[in-house]
Design an enzyme around this catalytic site. Structure first.
Site, PDB file in Angstrom:
ATOM      1  N   ARG A  14       0.833  -1.201   0.000  1.00  0.00           N
ATOM      2  CA  ARG A  14       0.000   0.000   0.000  1.00  0.00           C
ATOM      3  C   ARG A  14       0.868   1.253   0.000  1.00  0.00           C
ATOM      4  O   ARG A  14       1.058   1.914  -1.009  1.00  0.00           O
ATOM      5  CB  ARG A  14      -0.949  -0.019   1.204  1.00  0.00           C
ATOM      6  CG  ARG A  14      -2.164   0.913   1.052  1.00  0.00           C
ATOM      7  CD  ARG A  14      -1.892   2.334   1.501  1.00  0.00           C
ATOM      8  NE  ARG A  14      -1.415   2.423   2.880  1.00  0.00           N
ATOM      9  CZ  ARG A  14      -0.995   3.561   3.438  1.00  0.00           C
ATOM     10  NH1 ARG A  14      -0.965   4.678   2.740  1.00  0.00           N
ATOM     11  NH2 ARG A  14      -0.555   3.567   4.691  1.00  0.00           N
ATOM     12  N   THR A 180       3.958  11.447   9.418  1.00  0.00           N
ATOM     13  CA  THR A 180       3.643  11.401   7.991  1.00  0.00           C
ATOM     14  C   THR A 180       4.619  12.214   7.157  1.00  0.00           C
ATOM     15  O   THR A 180       4.959  11.829   6.035  1.00  0.00           O
ATOM     16  CB  THR A 180       2.201  11.892   7.758  1.00  0.00           C
ATOM     17  OG1 THR A 180       1.318  11.195   8.644  1.00  0.00           O
ATOM     18  CG2 THR A 180       1.763  11.659   6.329  1.00  0.00           C
ATOM     19  N   HIS A 207       4.282   4.674  12.817  1.00  0.00           N
ATOM     20  CA  HIS A 207       4.374   4.674  11.356  1.00  0.00           C
ATOM     21  C   HIS A 207       5.262   5.859  10.980  1.00  0.00           C
ATOM     22  O   HIS A 207       4.823   7.003  11.002  1.00  0.00           O
ATOM     23  CB  HIS A 207       2.977   4.816  10.734  1.00  0.00           C
ATOM     24  CG  HIS A 207       2.962   4.830   9.233  1.00  0.00           C
ATOM     25  ND1 HIS A 207       2.515   3.761   8.494  1.00  0.00           N
ATOM     26  CD2 HIS A 207       3.327   5.775   8.339  1.00  0.00           C
ATOM     27  CE1 HIS A 207       2.606   4.054   7.209  1.00  0.00           C
ATOM     28  NE2 HIS A 207       3.097   5.280   7.088  1.00  0.00           N
ATOM     29  N   HIS A 209       8.052   7.968   8.505  1.00  0.00           N
ATOM     30  CA  HIS A 209       8.598   8.218   7.174  1.00  0.00           C
ATOM     31  C   HIS A 209      10.026   8.730   7.298  1.00  0.00           C
ATOM     32  O   HIS A 209      10.453   9.200   8.360  1.00  0.00           O
ATOM     33  CB  HIS A 209       7.711   9.200   6.404  1.00  0.00           C
ATOM     34  CG  HIS A 209       6.491   8.560   5.815  1.00  0.00           C
ATOM     35  ND1 HIS A 209       6.353   8.297   4.477  1.00  0.00           N
ATOM     36  CD2 HIS A 209       5.361   8.095   6.405  1.00  0.00           C
ATOM     37  CE1 HIS A 209       5.196   7.703   4.252  1.00  0.00           C
ATOM     38  NE2 HIS A 209       4.563   7.570   5.412  1.00  0.00           N
ATOM     39  N   HIS A 303      41.754  -4.570   7.169  1.00  0.00           N
ATOM     40  CA  HIS A 303      40.451  -5.098   7.572  1.00  0.00           C
ATOM     41  C   HIS A 303      40.358  -6.582   7.245  1.00  0.00           C
ATOM     42  O   HIS A 303      39.911  -7.388   8.063  1.00  0.00           O
ATOM     43  CB  HIS A 303      39.325  -4.349   6.844  1.00  0.00           C
ATOM     44  CG  HIS A 303      39.137  -2.950   7.311  1.00  0.00           C
ATOM     45  ND1 HIS A 303      37.904  -2.329   7.304  1.00  0.00           N
ATOM     46  CD2 HIS A 303      40.007  -2.043   7.796  1.00  0.00           C
ATOM     47  CE1 HIS A 303      38.033  -1.093   7.766  1.00  0.00           C
ATOM     48  NE2 HIS A 303      39.301  -0.902   8.064  1.00  0.00           N
TER      49      HIS A 303
END
Length: 530
Positions: A14, A180, A207, A209, A303
């Site tokens: 969605r 949002t 939720h 963003h 490394h």
């Protein structure tokens, strides 16, 4: 083990589809939903049934699929102002979608209510109450998304909280706090969640963003403050800068907080990410934490030397835990440790190489890279280099020559490629047309070889990259071409360099086919190693 409970809510199908360049068919969404279920996601938000026919079809088709771990959730706004919930087509379609749970979003920021919706603050609260209570009466569980909640709280905390209270009192089972616009700092996120928990006796979710690059961090902060549901997408897909990335959040919860996620198959995290990117036709980000191709890749000689002694020196977790793998790169920055490790990674035994040969190979690689080659992203070409230099390797075919011709017809251009190939004692001459010289050469070469090597039909060129190495030289600049090829099980990358882009492409193309044949012909491999 930490016994904190948190549910994972995926909104790739969605919110993820609202990202630029993301377009999924119904079949795509069904495939991804099944993959999310296999991975062990708790909730899969499938879309908005009232917004488009594609999502309506998805909810009808997903009913036919038996999911083991996940619950499908439908999404919608509250009912429209001025009509009853039972008269709003969007709300009615939620009932016909067949889901047991829906997510309803509403404005929690008074500015949006008055300026975007153009209604009163009280009317907005009525929309929430009427929609949630209507769905509850029909036996639907409601998750309430407080859209723009954090911005709303910063502007008018009492009203933002009131939207959650109304949703709770109308029957919503959880309130999702939405950042949002993605603008909250972690400090402010923590402060607001603390206040909400004190004022509101209700389960909470997050939720976030990623507009400030803090979606994952804010989701983890919310978890630390006791939220019970984390929403996000695979790979962080989503509008603008995307959503919180579940492929980062889930491993963090497991390996940094020791959270029990009994349904999640952590070792499939990398596969899930690559699968969704493939279906969405998006190039995977090599630098994605945990799942990116570079996430456990080592290049510097110091490394690598340490990694070979103990991987914990430069790795925070073992790559296998998330289904990734350790990679050692060979470049002009690399030392003998890199090269020896790479030789073994490519399937050779170190005992086959003397110290003088290792030194010779190190110098040769550095010479190649000085000329513009880059083997750190082209393992297949590197393996062919070793075979040519130190083993009695002969390709299954030899190129005699090739020729390119282009024809212009108004705005259109057609390219023909002719290749002459020797296969054993047979000379094969073929011609093919394509969209540009590389495509035409690929078709002509395959046309010449496929009758002798049918396995080529399973191989296809999936990526083609060109980089100008010395732009100051203008049109005479040297270019590096990387070609990625795939069969039904794996992919490999080859490299070519030249001042002629067609020649550079041709070198990479020939390597890609040579390697594909070499890797898929067991008798060939046995002969080389023996």
């Amino acid at each position: 083990m930490n016994t904190s409970k948190v549910k994972i809510f995926d909104t790739t199908l969605r919110d993820g589809t609202q990202g630029e360049g993301v377009s999924l068919t119904v079949k795509d969404k069904l495939k991804i939903a099944q993959k999310l279920d296999e991975y062990g996601i708790d909730y899969i938000e499938g879309g908005w049934p009232g917004s488009n026919p594609k999502d309506e079809e998805f909810f009808q088709e997903i009913k036919k699929i038996s999911l083991k771990n996940s619950e499908i959730v439908a999404f919608s706004s509250t009912k429209r102002h001025g009509i009853k919930a039972q008269d709003d087509p969007n709300i009615v379609k939620l009932l016909y979608s067949g889901v047991k749970t829906v997510t309803i979003f509403a404005k929690s920021w008074d500015f949006h209510v008055t300026d975007a919706l153009g209604i009163s603050l009280d009317d907005n609260l009525k929309l929430i109450a009427d929609t949630v209570s209507f769905l509850k009466k029909h036996g639907i569980e409601v998750f309430f998304d407080g859209e723009h909640f954090f911005d709303g709280f910063n502007h008018n905390p009492n009203y933002a909280l009131k939207t959650l209270e109304v949703a709770r009192d109308s029957g919503a089972s959880i309130a999702i706090l939405c950042d949002t616009n993605g603008g909250q700092t972690t400090k402010r996120m923590r402060e607001i969640i603390k206040v909400v928990k004190e004022k509101l006796n209700m389960p909470l979710g997050i939720h976030a963003h990623n507009d400030s690059g803090l979606a994952v961090a804010n989701s983890i902060i919310a978890f630390e403050e006791g939220i019970e549901q984390i929403q996000g997408t695979v790979g962080g897909l989503g509008e603008r800068c995307g959503n919180a990335d579940l492929c980062t959040i889930i491993p963090i919860l497991k390996f940094k907080y020791d959270i029990d996620l009994p349904k999640i198959n952590l070792e499939k995290t990398t596969h899930l990410y690559n699968y969704v990117m493939e279906v969405a036709n998006i190039t995977p980000d090599n630098r994605k934490p945990f799942v990116g191709r570079s996430a456990f890749t080592h290049k510097g000689g110091i490394h690598v030397s340490a990694i070979l002694k103990n991987p914990l020196t430069y790795e925070h977790i073992a790559p296998e835990l998330v289904g990734n793998e350790r990679r050692i790169l060979v470049s002009e920055l690399a030392g003998k440790s890199n090269l020896k490790s790479k030789i073994e990674e490519l399937g050779f035994s170190l005992s086959s190489f003397s110290d003088d040969q290792i030194k010779k190979l190190t110098l040769k690689i550095k010479e190649y890279e000085h000329d513009g080659y880059q083997f750190e992203g082209a393992d297949a070409s590197l393996k062919l280099l070793l075979l040519r230099e130190f083993f009695d390797y002969n390709p299954d075919f030899q190129i005699e020559n090739f020729n390119i011709l282009s024809y212009n017809f108004g705005e259109g251009t057609t390219t023909d490629a002719a290749v002459k190939v020797r296969i054993n004692d047979e000379m094969v001459h073929t011609v093919a047309s394509g969209d540009g010289p590389v495509n035409a050469l690929d078709k002509a070469l395959r046309k010449a070889l496929e009758n002798h090597f049918p396995i080529l039909r399973n191989m296809k060129l999936i990526d083609y990259k060109v980089r100008v190495l010395d732009s100051a030289s203008g049109t005479a600049a040297k270019v590096r071409v990387l070609i990625e090829t795939s069969d039904t099980e794996k992919s490999w990358t080859t490299v070519g360099v030249s001042t002629n882009i067609i020649q550079a492409s041709w070198k990479a193309l020939i390597d890609s086919i040579e390697y594909g044949l070499y890797a898929n012909l067991p008798s060939k491999i046995e002969n080389i190693y023996n």
